[in-house]
Design an enzyme around this catalytic site. Sequence first.
Site, short mmCIF file in Angstrom:
data_model
loop_
_atom_site.label_atom_id
_atom_site.label_comp_id
_atom_site.label_asym_id
_atom_site.label_seq_id
_atom_site.Cartn_x
_atom_site.Cartn_y
_atom_site.Cartn_z
N THR A 18 46.94 38.53 73.65
CA THR A 18 46.33 38.77 74.61
C THR A 18 46.26 40.04 75.31
O THR A 18 45.21 40.56 75.85
CB THR A 18 46.74 37.85 75.94
N THR A 92 51.87 36.12 73.26
CA THR A 92 53.28 35.81 74.15
C THR A 92 53.50 34.23 73.67
O THR A 92 54.71 33.85 73.87
CB THR A 92 53.17 35.63 75.47
N ASP A 93 52.71 33.44 73.02
CA ASP A 93 53.03 32.48 72.56
C ASP A 93 54.24 31.95 71.69
O ASP A 93 54.76 31.26 71.41
CB ASP A 93 51.82 31.69 72.19
#
Length: 218
Positions: A18, A92-93
């Site tokens: 992201t 970030t996942d």
Amino acid sequence: MKTGNPKRRLTLIAAGGTISHVRDPRTGQSVPGLTAAELLHQTTIANTYQVRPIDLAERTKPLRHPNELLEIARCIRQAAETSSGVVVTQGTDTVEEVAYLVDETVRATVPIVFTGAMRASWASGYDGSRNLENALRVAATVPADYGTLVTMHDEIFEAWSVYKADTGAIDAFTARRGAAWGRIFGDHVMLTWRPIPRARFGEIPLTLPSSVPIVMMG
């Protein structure tokens, strides 16, 4: 500790996520678009350190294949040989899993710091630039003894302890119960713990299994 030597040579590895997303003018959707150099240019400390930007292959999906994990680990190991610190931006996942893998397998004598963003670059409250600035400060300041670190929202976590507790909040990351974490105040990096030596695997495996079976007993 205050961030110091402006001549520190750092490497910035951009691996998607992201933090690199821009808005597609045709569809309005959020898509990968910012390179490592462009991410660096958005910060206020782009000229504070000597930063070498590296872009891994463009990623339009989250990390899923074991070969992608090994690619990042090998890239970090190579960058660490010619840098005073390495910063990795990614989604970030999967950052907690990738950071932990790197902490266990990449034998490096320089700091390795992961970061990302919870908001895309076009969205209100974009946190990517601030997170990247913090990651550069940490990589230029913290001894390598601390192992691989993750910094998000002005906080610093050890790779083994960090986890994503919320899928949407800016302060989505926290440390597992009992684990210490540090903070960044302006250009000061504050760590509340001392590194404890522990055994690590220390080698990047040639391959990784495509899946790990879950066995239930009892």
